[in-house]
Design a protein around this motif. Structure first.
Motif, mmCIF file in Angstrom:
data_model
loop_
_atom_site.group_PDB
_atom_site.id
_atom_site.type_symbol
_atom_site.label_atom_id
_atom_site.label_comp_id
_atom_site.label_asym_id
_atom_site.label_seq_id
_atom_site.Cartn_x
_atom_site.Cartn_y
_atom_site.Cartn_z
ATOM 1 N N SER A 84 0.892 -1.497 -0.326
ATOM 2 C CA SER A 84 -0.155 -0.215 0.298
ATOM 3 C C SER A 84 0.772 1.075 -0.002
ATOM 4 O O SER A 84 0.352 2.092 -0.705
ATOM 5 C CB SER A 84 -1.223 0.248 1.248
ATOM 6 O OG SER A 84 -1.426 -0.865 0.823
ATOM 7 N N ILE A 125 -4.825 -2.584 4.888
ATOM 8 C CA ILE A 125 -4.942 -2.382 3.457
ATOM 9 C C ILE A 125 -6.316 -2.209 2.501
ATOM 10 O O ILE A 125 -5.956 -1.387 2.375
ATOM 11 C CB ILE A 125 -4.193 -3.832 2.698
ATOM 12 C CG1 ILE A 125 -2.998 -4.552 2.663
ATOM 13 C CG2 ILE A 125 -4.780 -4.044 0.962
ATOM 14 C CD1 ILE A 125 -2.813 -5.517 2.367
ATOM 15 N N ASN A 164 -6.680 0.822 0.837
ATOM 16 C CA ASN A 164 -7.745 0.890 -0.304
ATOM 17 C C ASN A 164 -8.981 2.559 -0.885
ATOM 18 O O ASN A 164 -9.588 2.870 -1.357
ATOM 19 C CB ASN A 164 -7.976 -0.373 -1.140
ATOM 20 C CG ASN A 164 -6.541 -1.404 -1.108
ATOM 21 O OD1 ASN A 164 -5.977 -0.610 -1.743
ATOM 22 N ND2 ASN A 164 -6.496 -2.396 -1.190
#
Ligand SMILES: Nc1ncnc2c1ncn2[C@@H]1O[C@H](COP(=O)(O)OP(=O)(O)OP(=O)(O)O)[C@@H](O)[C@H]1O
Ligand SMILES: [Mg+2]
Lengths: 238, 289
Positions: B43, B104, B108
């Motif tokens: 990430s 993550i 996102n």
């Protein structure tokens, strides 16, 4: 209130999980003095040292270092306060060279002095200078022990905690290490020594504690200790 | 002519490998030194790429974007370590995987909120837009050379720091014996934060440098994460030298795979990993068990 002792333990209780190891431990270390911790296996000598170092945390009681309550200090804070630790298991960094094992510890003393530079350590332990570029784990037992003591001295400490540093070494190497301990003592560094060699401790230490199951059963100087034949026999096997 | 094409692919493979190294080295150190499996490492690569997009629009140049992006990603690294990763040091791998997988998802989602789902192109700096002619028809972009050179330079600096500075010595010592390094007066907590933040910044810089050649798209972090883990496994967990060699091997395998074995391209990387693990189960420079 000024406290003349560098380190004190007052009624200290230390546990490993549920097991109660130090059960009201008391100790005072005067500046420049040498204190021995005696007692049979498993009585809590190493735990006392680890409690001073902040590696084991006391659950009750008070540990002070230079007058400050150090119960909750992390080991690095204890070290920065001038306390150096030579652990029973040596704990050499295997992935660092001998030189790096020494240099990684280098720091000035609390007063900002550099009494123990690399050169001086190598003068003290000439055998290490032949091994400077070898990995830490490629040393003999005696060399490893010299390295851990040298590493501790590189921190320019006021107090040196020595946990069974002559254990398992050849007689000549032991002698060499004892003479270094005496040199360190002459230098004015206070020492706490755990060792099986009671005769040597009687000669070197100013004060002795005999520990039984995490408590002090005897506290006194060498003359007082040698008078305690019953105690020597029962708790130290002499 | 064939040889020239091969040469160009080799340069591409090396460039990709060096980029992978910047990402995998942080992953490997965090795993090796602190014992934390950080799934969110990819990430940071993605965040770096998106930062490059936004900051180069704001400042007008990728150079300024990178200069600003380094402290931003480092701060992000400090923050993530202090608030999340710090809770993982004494926990098992399953819990580490759960928490960092959660990160993550959060990153996102933030990416969707801030930048949306469209891919973005990031212009390369004007001075680096040209290409070196190699023959009448073939040439090699200057930017890719620049990218390789920067990555190589950073790799060398990383090596020198780890090998020859006090800071590097402490990291290596801390990797083998945390308690002892603390007992010598070193604040290992702070050292860990710093190492983590540097790892994040390296992944971020990799994302920023890659932005002009890769385009910036959602999910780019996961894709690079998997390949980076392959690199770490090949090199041996915690080994920087291993990560370097593993990254080059994977970079070349990926590029050669696409050119010479297009049908098997997607498995070339894993083929290399399987081969290495068959011969050396703990990786090229792993400590073994
Ligand atoms: N990490 C630990 N976890 C649990 N119990 C421990 C741990 N370390 C030591 N102990 C236990 O605490 C008690 C005291 O141990 P300690 O190491 O302080 O003894 P010691 O006096 O140094 O003995 P020795 O002469 O064997 O070194 C022992 O019963 C030991 O088994
Ligand atoms: Mg012991």
């Amino acid at each position: 209130m000024s406290n003349p002792d560098i380190i004190t333990l007052k009624d200290v209780h230390t546990y490993y999980g549920a097991s109660h190891v130090l059960r009201g431990m008391n100790l005072r270390l005067a500046p420049r003095s040498c204190l021995s911790l005696m007692g049979r296996n498993g009585m809590g000598k190493s735990t006392t040292i680890k409690t001073i170092m902040g590696i084991a945390k006391p659950r009750h009681g008070t540990v002070t270092i230079k007058g400050y309550n150090s119960n909750r200090w992390e080991p690095y804070v204890v070290a920065k306060a001038g306390i150096a630790y030579v652990p029973e298991e040596r704990e050499i960094f295997p992935n660092l060279t001998v030189r790096e094992n020494l240099l990684v510890a280098a720091r000035l003393s609390v007063e900002g002095q550099d009494n123990w530079c690399l050169e001086r350590i190598l003068d003290l332990f000439p055998r290490l200078s032949e091994r400077l570029n070898q990995w830490g784990n490629n040393l003999s037992g005696g060399e490893q022990q010299m390295l851990t003591i040298g590493r501790a001295l590189m921190t320019n400490p006021d107090v040196l905690l020595l946990d069974e540093v002559t254990e398992g070494l050849a007689p000549i190497v032991r002698e060499e290490i004892w003479s270094v301990i005496e040199a360190v003592k002459r230098e004015g560094i206070a020492t706490v020594i755990v060792d099986k060699n009671i005769g040597k401790l009687m000669m070197i230490a100013d004060h002795h504690l005999v520990i039984v199951r995490g408590e002090v059963v005897f506290s006194g100087d060498s003359i007082e200790l040698s008078a305690q034949t019953e105690l020597l026999h029962q708790h130290l096997g002499v | 002519m064939d040889w020239l094409l091969f040469f160009i692919q080799t340069l591409n493979g090396i460039q990709y490998g060096l980029l992978l190294f910047l990402i995998a080295s942080g992953l490997s150190i965090v795993f090796g030194v602190m014992g934390v499996i950080n799934l969110a490492h990819g990430s940071f690569y993605m965040i770096g790429a998106y930062l490059a997009f936004t900051l180069s629009e704001l400042t007008g140049s990728l150079f300024y974007a990178i200069l600003l992006g380094i402290p931003i990603t480092m701060l992000l690294g400090f923050f993530v370590e202090r608030f999340f990763i710090v809770h993982l040091y004494h926990r098992d791998h399953l819990q580490q995987v759960l928490l960092t997988f959660g990160l993550i998802l959060i990153f996102n989602e933030l990416q969707q909120i801030l930048w949306g789902g469209d891919p973005h192109a990031v212009p390369m700096p004007a001075v680096l837009t040209g290409s070196f002619p190699l023959s009448d028809t073939l040439s090699y972009p200057v930017y890719r050379f620049f990218l390789s050179a920067v990555c190589l330079g950073m790799s060398i600096v990383m090596y020198l720091v780890l090998k020859h500075t006090r800071f590097g010595m402490r990291i290596r010592a801390g990797a083998s014996n945390r308690t002892m390094i603390e007992a010598l007066g070193i604040n290992i907590r702070f050292l860990y934060s710093l190492v983590f933040a540097i790892g994040v910044a390296l992944a971020g810089v990799a994302g920023m440098l890659a932005a002009p050649v890769e385009t910036v798209y959602p999910g780019m972090g996961e894709q690079i994460l998997i390949v980076s883990f392959v690199v770490v496994v090949i090199g041996g967990i915690g080994s920087i030298r291993g990560a370097f060699i593993g990254a080059l091997a994977i970079g070349l395998a990926d590029v050669y795979g696409q050119v010479f074995l297009p049908d098997l391209a997607s498995v070339a990387v894993y083929g290399v990993m399987a081969g290495v693990l068959l011969l050396r189960p703990s990786g090229l420079f792993g400590r073994g068990t």
